[in-house]
Scaffold this motif. Structure first.
Motif, PDB file in Angstrom:
ATOM      1  N   LEU A 332     -38.521  -1.028  24.434  1.00  0.00           N
ATOM      2  CA  LEU A 332     -37.829  -0.140  25.354  1.00  0.00           C
ATOM      3  C   LEU A 332     -38.475   1.233  25.211  1.00  0.00           C
ATOM      4  N   PHE A 333     -39.060   1.734  26.282  1.00  0.00           N
ATOM      5  CA  PHE A 333     -39.817   2.992  26.238  1.00  0.00           C
ATOM      6  C   PHE A 333     -39.192   3.994  27.194  1.00  0.00           C
ATOM      7  N   ASN A 334     -38.816   5.153  26.644  1.00  0.00           N
ATOM      8  CA  ASN A 334     -38.232   6.237  27.421  1.00  0.00           C
ATOM      9  C   ASN A 334     -39.285   7.330  27.610  1.00  0.00           C
ATOM     10  N   GLU A 335     -39.869   7.364  28.788  1.00  0.00           N
ATOM     11  CA  GLU A 335     -40.944   8.323  29.065  1.00  0.00           C
ATOM     12  C   GLU A 335     -40.422   9.734  29.310  1.00  0.00           C
ATOM     13  N   SER A 336     -39.132   9.888  29.574  1.00  0.00           N
ATOM     14  CA  SER A 336     -38.582  11.147  30.050  1.00  0.00           C
ATOM     15  C   SER A 336     -38.352  12.140  28.908  1.00  0.00           C
ATOM     16  N   ASP A 337     -37.853  13.325  29.286  1.00  0.00           N
ATOM     17  CA  ASP A 337     -37.688  14.424  28.341  1.00  0.00           C
ATOM     18  C   ASP A 337     -36.298  14.520  27.728  1.00  0.00           C
ATOM     19  N   ARG A 338     -35.435  13.531  27.946  1.00  0.00           N
ATOM     20  CA  ARG A 338     -34.156  13.501  27.249  1.00  0.00           C
ATOM     21  C   ARG A 338     -33.834  12.064  26.875  1.00  0.00           C
ATOM     22  N   ALA A 339     -32.982  11.907  25.870  1.00  0.00           N
ATOM     23  CA  ALA A 339     -32.580  10.576  25.434  1.00  0.00           C
ATOM     24  C   ALA A 339     -31.966   9.815  26.611  1.00  0.00           C
ATOM     25  N   ARG A 407     -33.410  16.119  31.694  1.00  0.00           N
ATOM     26  CA  ARG A 407     -33.339  17.382  30.956  1.00  0.00           C
ATOM     27  C   ARG A 407     -32.253  17.298  29.877  1.00  0.00           C
ATOM     28  N   PRO A 408     -32.493  17.901  28.729  1.00  0.00           N
ATOM     29  CA  PRO A 408     -31.411  17.993  27.747  1.00  0.00           C
ATOM     30  C   PRO A 408     -30.221  18.758  28.325  1.00  0.00           C
ATOM     31  N   SER A 409     -29.035  18.411  27.877  1.00  0.00           N
ATOM     32  CA  SER A 409     -27.857  19.172  28.282  1.00  0.00           C
ATOM     33  C   SER A 409     -27.967  20.608  27.779  1.00  0.00           C
ATOM     34  N   VAL A 410     -27.322  21.514  28.498  1.00  0.00           N
ATOM     35  CA  VAL A 410     -27.390  22.934  28.161  1.00  0.00           C
ATOM     36  C   VAL A 410     -26.037  23.403  27.652  1.00  0.00           C
ATOM     37  N   LEU A 411     -26.047  24.127  26.544  1.00  0.00           N
ATOM     38  CA  LEU A 411     -24.879  24.832  26.024  1.00  0.00           C
ATOM     39  C   LEU A 411     -25.196  26.320  26.027  1.00  0.00           C
ATOM     40  N   GLU A 412     -24.226  27.115  26.451  1.00  0.00           N
ATOM     41  CA  GLU A 412     -24.452  28.561  26.476  1.00  0.00           C
ATOM     42  C   GLU A 412     -23.921  29.191  25.190  1.00  0.00           C
ATOM     43  N   PRO A 413     -24.630  30.160  24.638  1.00  0.00           N
ATOM     44  CA  PRO A 413     -24.212  30.772  23.377  1.00  0.00           C
ATOM     45  C   PRO A 413     -22.837  31.428  23.498  1.00  0.00           C
ATOM     46  N   GLY A 414     -21.984  31.133  22.509  1.00  0.00           N
ATOM     47  CA  GLY A 414     -20.655  31.717  22.484  1.00  0.00           C
ATOM     48  C   GLY A 414     -19.665  31.076  23.427  1.00  0.00           C
ATOM     49  N   LYS A 415     -20.077  30.020  24.134  1.00  0.00           N
ATOM     50  CA  LYS A 415     -19.190  29.370  25.093  1.00  0.00           C
ATOM     51  C   LYS A 415     -18.987  27.907  24.713  1.00  0.00           C
ATOM     52  N   GLU A 416     -17.792  27.438  24.923  1.00  0.00           N
ATOM     53  CA  GLU A 416     -17.484  26.049  24.616  1.00  0.00           C
ATOM     54  C   GLU A 416     -18.069  25.129  25.679  1.00  0.00           C
ATOM     55  N   GLY A 417     -18.775  24.117  25.217  1.00  0.00           N
ATOM     56  CA  GLY A 417     -19.306  23.101  26.109  1.00  0.00           C
ATOM     57  C   GLY A 417     -18.821  21.730  25.698  1.00  0.00           C
ATOM     58  N   GLU A 418     -19.247  20.716  26.446  1.00  0.00           N
ATOM     59  CA  GLU A 418     -18.758  19.365  26.194  1.00  0.00           C
ATOM     60  C   GLU A 418     -19.913  18.428  25.878  1.00  0.00           C
ATOM     61  N   VAL A 419     -19.713  17.610  24.843  1.00  0.00           N
ATOM     62  CA  VAL A 419     -20.657  16.566  24.466  1.00  0.00           C
ATOM     63  C   VAL A 419     -19.870  15.271  24.302  1.00  0.00           C
ATOM     64  N   VAL A 420     -20.443  14.184  24.766  1.00  0.00           N
ATOM     65  CA  VAL A 420     -19.790  12.877  24.704  1.00  0.00           C
ATOM     66  C   VAL A 420     -20.568  11.962  23.776  1.00  0.00           C
ATOM     67  N   THR A 421     -19.863  11.171  22.968  1.00  0.00           N
ATOM     68  CA  THR A 421     -20.467  10.047  22.255  1.00  0.00           C
ATOM     69  C   THR A 421     -19.821   8.768  22.755  1.00  0.00           C
ATOM     70  N   ARG A 422     -20.628   7.694  22.805  1.00  0.00           N
ATOM     71  CA  ARG A 422     -20.120   6.451  23.391  1.00  0.00           C
ATOM     72  C   ARG A 422     -20.644   5.262  22.595  1.00  0.00           C
ATOM     73  N   VAL A 423     -19.717   4.424  22.153  1.00  0.00           N
ATOM     74  CA  VAL A 423     -20.054   3.225  21.377  1.00  0.00           C
ATOM     75  C   VAL A 423     -19.752   2.009  22.245  1.00  0.00           C
ATOM     76  N   THR A 424     -20.723   1.091  22.360  1.00  0.00           N
ATOM     77  CA  THR A 424     -20.524  -0.136  23.134  1.00  0.00           C
ATOM     78  C   THR A 424     -20.845  -1.339  22.263  1.00  0.00           C
ATOM     79  N   ASN A 425     -19.957  -2.289  22.250  1.00  0.00           N
ATOM     80  CA  ASN A 425     -20.186  -3.554  21.546  1.00  0.00           C
ATOM     81  C   ASN A 425     -21.053  -4.430  22.454  1.00  0.00           C
ATOM     82  N   THR A 426     -22.334  -4.096  22.495  1.00  0.00           N
ATOM     83  CA  THR A 426     -23.255  -4.743  23.433  1.00  0.00           C
ATOM     84  C   THR A 426     -23.469  -6.212  23.100  1.00  0.00           C
ATOM     85  N   GLY A 427     -23.626  -6.510  21.810  1.00  0.00           N
ATOM     86  CA  GLY A 427     -23.942  -7.879  21.415  1.00  0.00           C
ATOM     87  C   GLY A 427     -22.854  -8.877  21.728  1.00  0.00           C
ATOM     88  N   ALA A 428     -21.586  -8.458  21.629  1.00  0.00           N
ATOM     89  CA  ALA A 428     -20.430  -9.295  21.985  1.00  0.00           C
ATOM     90  C   ALA A 428     -20.364 -10.591  21.181  1.00  0.00           C
TER      91      ALA A 428
END
Length: 653
Positions: A332-339, A407-428
Motif C-alpha cells: 500500500l503506497f501513499n504518494e500524497s503529502d498527508r497520511a 494537506r496536513p490538517s492546520v491548527l492555529e496557535p493559541g486556538k482550539e482545534g479538532e483531531v479525530v482518531t478512529r479504530v476499525t476492527n478490519t480483520g473481523a
C-alpha cells in the motif's frame, strides 16, 4: 493529483518491435532473483581501487542477505587499449582488475564493471567495445568479472545506414551477450530509453534492462523516484524470471530523502522484482531500510514476477505480487503529502497478514486496510490460513476529511482545534475488548478527549471514534508537528501517527503579505525577499522594489518560477498587488504573476516584461483555505525574471 503518463506510454508501446537477428544464448542457470549489490556510480571518476575495496569490505557484511555484486560503474579504464586489450587506469587501479576480482571473490562477493556498446566509454574516456565484443568479453571473463553493465554511449550510428536506434541496439547488445555467455550477468543500460529495451531485452538474454526515460542517473529525491517507479510499472508486462526491469539504483543512505521515503523506494523496488543495487557507501546505507530479510525475500522470490498495480487513483496505490509458495505480497503506497487510509480486498477466505517492515502478524476475513504515512508504503505477506492471530486493526490518526485531501490538517496557535482518531476492527476474525485510545502531543500543547477514550468491545467491521480538542500554544512554531496515538485492547496494541501544520491565518482587515508568515515557498534563484527585490543568491541582498522607476516600500521580490503560499482558513476575500519585473535587471525578463485560491488560478497579470510598467492585479479568494502567489516564466529563459509582487495585500473578514 498526479497525471498518468498515458500519452508517453502509448507512444513507447506503439513503437515497432523489430525482430532480433538471432535469439541470444540462454543463461546456463537463471539467477535466483534480481542482482543485489553496490555500484560505484556516486564516486564518479574519483573511484579508485582503494575505495572499491573499502566498499567490498562493507558489502561483505550484507552478503548473507543477497548483496553480492561490487560494480565498477565507469572511469576504471585507461584512455587507450594496451596491445589491443582493455586496460585498467594505472593511477586509479594500480593492481588491475584481476587482482580486484580476486579480492572481491575472496570475500564471497562478485565483481561487475561497465563497458560501452559504442566506440568510447560513457565516462572516463576509455575505449568502447564496438567491433571488439568477442575479445573484450573473453578478457573480462578471464579477469573473473561476473557482471557486465553494458552502456549505450558513443554508438556510431552512421555505420548502420537505414536502421533506427532500436534496430542498431538489437544488433549490438545481443552481440556482447552472446560473447559473454550465460555465466555472466548482463545489464542492458540504455538510460534514455531510446532503444525501448523492455520490448526485446528478455529475448536478447539480458539479466536486467533499464526502464526509465531519464537520460541521467536517478537523483536522490522523492518526486523523481516516484516518476521513475511509475515508468517502471508501465513496463511490468515485459519482466519475468531471469530478465528483470531495472528502474535504477537504491538511494538509501544518500541523504536526499527521509528514511520513510527510502523505505518506500525499497518497498516499491522489492515488490517490483527490481535489482537492489546500492548507490551509497554500503557502510552508510541504513540497515533499517536495506537489511530487512523478509522484505528482501519478496524481491528475491523464486517466482521472479514483477508486482502489478491492482488499484490506483493517482495518489493511493495498491500493488500485488504472487510468491512462489502461493502467498501474495501486497504493498500500500501513499504518494500524497498527508497520511491516508488505503484499502483493498484479498478474497473470501481467512488470511494471515504479516507486515514485513514491523513483523506484526494479524488475521482477516478478506479486508486489508491501513493508514499509510505521507510518502510512505507498507508491505504485507498474505497467506490463506486458519491459524489464530489477532484481528487486523486499522488505526487512523487525523484521517483525511475527503478523498484526495493531501494537506496536513492546520491548527492555529493559541486556538482550539479538532483531531479525530478512529479504530476499525478490519480483520473481523474476533471481537476486540477493553479498548483505550491515547493521544500524545508536543510539549506545551493541550489535548483533551471530547468523547470517551474507552470502549468495552468492538465487533468485526465496527469503528470506534474519539474526538480530541487540541490546542497549540500561542508560541508554537509555524511548521509541521508530529502527533502520535496508541490504541490498546485485550492482547494487543497498535500505534498511529499524523502530521499537523501550525499556521496563522491573517487577522481581519487588510494586511501586507510581506508582514505575514507563509506556509511554504519555492524560488528559482535565492530566497524570496520581503519588502525588497530578489537581488542575488544570498538572503537579504535585495534592493528597493522598483518597477519602471516607481519604488514600493512593501511587497515580495521573487525570481520566477516562484510559488508563495499562505494559509487563509476560508476567512479572506481579496488579494491585490502591482505586478512587474524589477528594474534591477534592466529591460530584460518576462513573467506572468498569478493568484491561486486552493486548487485553481483566479487571476493573473498576463505577460509583463522589464520594459513595461507595473500592472494591477486583483483577485477574489473568497472561501479559500490556501492562497498562493505564483510567478511563472514568460516563455524565454529565466535568467532575468525578477518578479515583484509590489504592494501585495490581502483583505480578510
Amino acid at each position: 493529483m498526479r497525471t498518468p503518463q498515458a500519452a508517453l506510454a502509448a507512444a513507447l508501446l506503439a513503437m515497432l518491435v523489430v525482430p532480433l537477428p538471432a535469439r541470444a544464448e540462454p543463461a546456463q542457470a537463471a539467477p535466483a532473483g534480481p542482482p543485489m549489490g553496490w555500484s560505484s556510480r556516486a564516486l564518479g571518476c574519483s573511484v579508485s581501487e582503494a575505495s572499491v575495496r573499502q566498499a567490498a569490505d562493507a558489502l561483505a557484511a550484507l552478503a548473507p542477505l543477497g548483496y553480492r555484486y561490487v560494480i565498477l560503474d565507469g572511469c576504471w579504464q585507461a584512455a587507450q587499449r594496451a596491445d589491443g586489450r582493455l586496460a585498467a587506469d594505472a593511477t586509479r587501479f594500480p593492481g588491475g582488475v584481476q587482482a580486484l576480482a580476486d579480492y572481491v571473490h575472496a570475500k564471497g562477493l562478485k565483481l561487475g564493471l561497465s563497458l560501452s556498446a559504442g566506440t568510447k566509454a560513457c565516462s572516463g574516456g576509455g575505449p568502447g567495445s564496438y567491433k571488439s565484443e568477442a575479445a573484450d568479453a573473453e578478457q573480462v571473463k578471464g579477469w573473473g568479472v561476473d557482471y557486465v553493465k553494458y552502456d549505450w554511449c558513443n554508438v556510431p550510428t552512421a555505420d548502420f545506414p537505414g536502421q533506427n536506434v532500436q534496430q542498431i541496439a538489437q544488433t549490438l547488445f545481443p552481440r556482447m551477450r552472446q560473447a559473454l555467455g550465460g555465466s555472466v550477468a548482463f545489464a542492458m543500460n540504455n538510460e534514455d530509453g531510446s532503444t525501448v529495451p523492455w520490448l526485446w531485452g528478455k529475448d536478447a538474454g539480458a539479466t536486467t534492462w533499464r526502464t526509465n526515460v531519464y537520460n541521467k542517473p536517478l537523483p536522490d529525491n522523492y518526486p523523481t523516484m516516484v516518476d521513475v517507479w511509475e515508468f517502471n510499472q508501465l513496463r511490468a508486462e515485459y519482466a519475468g524470471p531471469g530478465s528483470w526491469a531495472d528502474p535504477d539504483l537504491i538511494q538509501a543512505g544518500g541523504g536526499g530523502m527521509t528514511e520513510a521515503e527510502y523505505r518506500t523506494q525499497f518497498t516499491l523496488w522489492a515488490i517490483g522484482a527490481a535489482p537492489l543495487i546500492l548507490q551509497a557507501d554500503p557502510a552508510k546505507a541504513p540497515a533499517a531500510v536495506v537489511a530487512i530479510p523478509k522484505v528482501i525475500a519478496v524481491d528475491q522470490d523464486g517466482l521472479g514476477t514483477q508486482g502489478r498495480l491492482v488499484k490506483s487513483d493517482g495518489w493511493y496505490h495498491v500493488l500485488s505480487k504472487p510468491l512462489s509458495n502461493g502467498d501474495r505480497a501486497i504493498a500500500l503506497f501513499n504518494e500524497s503529502d498527508r497520511a491516508a487510509t488505503i484499502s483493498t480486498t484479498l478474497g473470501g477466505s481467512r488470511y494471515r497478514v504479516e507486515e514485513l517492515w514491523t513483523g506484526a502478524v494479524t488475521s482477516t476475513k478478506g479486508a486489508l486496510s491501513a493508514q499509510v504515512p505521507a510518502h510512505g508504503a507498507v508491505l504485507y505477506r498474505v497467506s490463506e490460513s486458519r491459524d489464530q492471530a489477532p484481528p487486523l486493526v486499522t488505526f487512523e490518526v487525523d484521517p483525511a476529511r475527503f478523498l484526495g485531501d493531501d494537506r496536513p490538517s492546520v491548527l492555529e496557535p493559541g486556538k482550539e482545534g479538532e483531531v479525530v482518531t478512529r479504530v476499525t476492527n478490519t480483520g473481523a476474525t474476533g471481537r476486540l475488548r477493553d479498548l483505550e485510545v491515547t493521544l500524545a502531543v508536543p510539549d506545551g500543547w493541550q489535548a483533551t478527549a471530547r468523547t470517551s477514550r474507552k470502549a468495552a468491545t468492538l465487533d468485526g467491521g465496527a469503528t470506534f471514534t474519539v474526538t480530541w480538542a487540541v490546542t497549540p500554544p500561542a508560541s508554537a512554531e509555524r511548521r509541521n508537528h508530529d502527533l502520535s496515538a496508541t490504541v490498546t485492547f485485550g492482547g494487543g496494541k497498535v500505534g498511529g501517527a499524523a502530521v499537523v501544520t501550525v499556521a496563522q491565518a491573517p487577522g481581519p482587515g487588510t494586511s501586507y503579505l510581506s508582514d505575514l508568515t507563509w506556509t511554504s515557498v519555492k524560488n528559482y534563484f535565492g530566497p524570496v525577499e520581503k519588502d525588497t527585490s530578489n537581488g542575488d543568491r544570498a538572503a537579504g541582498d535585495g534592493r528597493p522594489l522598483t518597477i519602471e522607476g516607481v519604488r514600493y516600500a512593501k511587497g515580495l521580490g521573487a525570481h520566477a518560477p516562484a510559488d508563495i503560499e499562505y494559509y487563509t482558513a476560508g476567512r479572506c476575500s481579496t488579494v491585490e498587488f502591482q505586478a512587474g519585473v524589477d528594474d534591477e535587471v534592466g529591460q530584460a525578463g518576462s513573467v506572468d504573476l498569478e493568484v491561486w485560491a486552493d486548487g485553481g488560478r483566479v487571476a493573473h497579470s498576463g505577460l509583463v516584461t522589464g520594459a513595461q510598467p507595473a500592472r494591477k492585479v486583483t483577485a477574489s479568494v473568497e472561501g479559500a483555505r490556501y492562497v498562493r502567489l505564483v510567478a511563472t516564466n514568460g516563455g524565454d529563459n529565466a535568467t532575468s525574471d525578477h518578479a515583484d509582487f509590489a504592494d501585495a495585500v490581502i483583505t480578510c473578514h
